[in-house]
Design a protein around this motif. Structure first.
Motif, short mmCIF file in Angstrom:
data_model
loop_
_atom_site.label_atom_id
_atom_site.label_comp_id
_atom_site.label_asym_id
_atom_site.label_seq_id
_atom_site.Cartn_x
_atom_site.Cartn_y
_atom_site.Cartn_z
N GLN A 1 0.68 -1.21 -0.11
CA GLN A 1 -0.22 -0.05 0.09
C GLN A 1 0.96 1.44 0.36
OE1 GLN A 1 -2.85 0.08 3.48
NE2 GLN A 1 -3.87 1.77 2.99
N VAL A 2 0.78 2.24 -1.54
CA VAL A 2 1.47 3.37 -0.99
C VAL A 2 0.85 4.46 0.01
CG1 VAL A 2 2.10 5.32 -2.30
CG2 VAL A 2 1.51 3.34 -3.47
N GLN A 3 1.47 4.87 0.67
CA GLN A 3 1.58 6.07 1.58
C GLN A 3 2.33 7.62 1.70
OE1 GLN A 3 2.37 4.21 5.75
NE2 GLN A 3 0.01 4.55 5.84
N LEU A 4 1.98 8.39 1.50
CA LEU A 4 2.29 10.08 1.42
C LEU A 4 2.55 10.11 3.43
CD1 LEU A 4 1.74 11.17 -1.39
CD2 LEU A 4 3.09 10.15 -1.02
N VAL A 5 3.55 10.03 4.23
CA VAL A 5 3.87 10.51 5.42
C VAL A 5 4.15 12.22 5.19
CG1 VAL A 5 3.91 10.37 7.26
CG2 VAL A 5 3.47 8.56 5.75
N GLU A 6 2.93 13.55 5.62
CA GLU A 6 3.80 14.90 6.46
C GLU A 6 4.54 14.58 7.18
OE1 GLU A 6 0.56 15.56 3.37
OE2 GLU A 6 0.19 13.78 5.60
N SER A 7 5.50 15.68 8.06
CA SER A 7 6.05 16.43 8.88
C SER A 7 6.75 17.29 9.12
CB SER A 7 6.91 14.65 8.97
OG SER A 7 8.43 14.27 8.47
N GLY A 8 6.63 17.63 9.58
CA GLY A 8 7.43 19.14 10.14
C GLY A 8 6.40 19.96 10.44
N GLY A 9 5.18 20.03 10.88
CA GLY A 9 4.35 21.14 10.79
C GLY A 9 4.51 21.14 12.55
N GLY A 10 3.78 22.44 12.28
CA GLY A 10 3.47 23.22 14.24
C GLY A 10 3.33 24.49 14.49
N LEU A 11 3.48 25.07 15.68
CA LEU A 11 3.99 26.48 15.76
C LEU A 11 4.79 27.15 15.50
CD1 LEU A 11 1.88 28.61 16.96
CD2 LEU A 11 2.49 27.66 19.10
N VAL A 12 4.48 28.40 14.47
CA VAL A 12 5.65 29.02 14.78
C VAL A 12 5.57 30.78 14.69
CG1 VAL A 12 5.58 29.18 11.93
CG2 VAL A 12 7.72 29.62 12.93
N GLN A 13 6.28 31.61 14.95
CA GLN A 13 6.47 32.63 15.28
C GLN A 13 6.20 33.96 13.13
OE1 GLN A 13 8.71 34.61 17.98
NE2 GLN A 13 7.78 34.29 19.86
N PRO A 14 5.70 34.86 13.23
CA PRO A 14 5.65 35.37 11.99
C PRO A 14 7.12 36.07 11.96
CG PRO A 14 3.80 36.41 14.07
CD PRO A 14 4.77 35.15 14.56
N GLY A 15 7.44 35.53 10.71
CA GLY A 15 8.47 35.79 10.44
C GLY A 15 10.21 34.49 10.11
N GLY A 16 9.12 33.34 11.43
CA GLY A 16 10.11 32.19 11.59
C GLY A 16 9.59 31.21 10.34
N SER A 17 10.28 30.48 10.35
CA SER A 17 11.09 29.19 9.11
C SER A 17 10.32 27.77 9.73
CB SER A 17 12.22 29.24 8.83
OG SER A 17 12.68 30.70 8.43
N LEU A 18 10.33 27.11 8.50
CA LEU A 18 9.58 25.58 9.49
C LEU A 18 9.58 25.10 7.64
CD1 LEU A 18 6.24 25.66 10.61
CD2 LEU A 18 8.26 24.90 11.56
#
Length: 125
Positions: A1-18
């Motif tokens: 079975q094929v899966q696409l798994v995302e990661s890396g989201g979250g809370l960040v302040q304006p001007g920040g990076s993810l």
């Protein structure tokens, strides 16, 4: 079975990076294109950025110059580097793949839009 798994989201302040990552797994034959979409509450999903297997990229006007999409073909992974984040970037981000894979019955299937389950990005102070 094929899966696409995302990661890396979250809370960040304006001007920040993810950095978002999306890893594809399973009996994949080919990954023609991969991309990131986002969805705001009550709205349709919209394209953020996409990248084809040859490296051609496409960006929404609202993220040009701030976001960068890249892919590692060997790892079947696509990345979205998001810089100078704004509160209006807050959304659920979905990974999308145009791919071919073997079904459980060893039949090759090609699908234009294969989605991950999404990862939430919140930009707030």
């Amino acid at each position: 079975q094929v899966q696409l798994v995302e990661s890396g989201g979250g809370l960040v302040q304006p001007g920040g990076s993810l950095r978002l990552s999306c890893a594809a797994s399973g009996r994949i034959l080919s990954l023609t294109a991969m991309g990131w979409y986002r969805q705001f509450p009550g709205k349709e999903r919209e394209l953020v950025a996409s990248i084809r297997d040859g490296g051609t990229t496409n960006y929404a006007d609202s993220v040009k110059g701030r976001f960068t999409i890249s892919r590692d073909n060997a790892k079947k992974t696509v990345y979205l580097d998001m810089n100078a984040l704004k509160p209006e970037d807050s959304a659920v981000y979905y990974c999308d793949g145009e791919l071919c894979y073997y079904s459980d019955y060893d039949v090759p299937i090609c699908q234009r839009d294969y989605w991950g389950e999404g990862t939430r990005v919140t930009v707030s102070s």
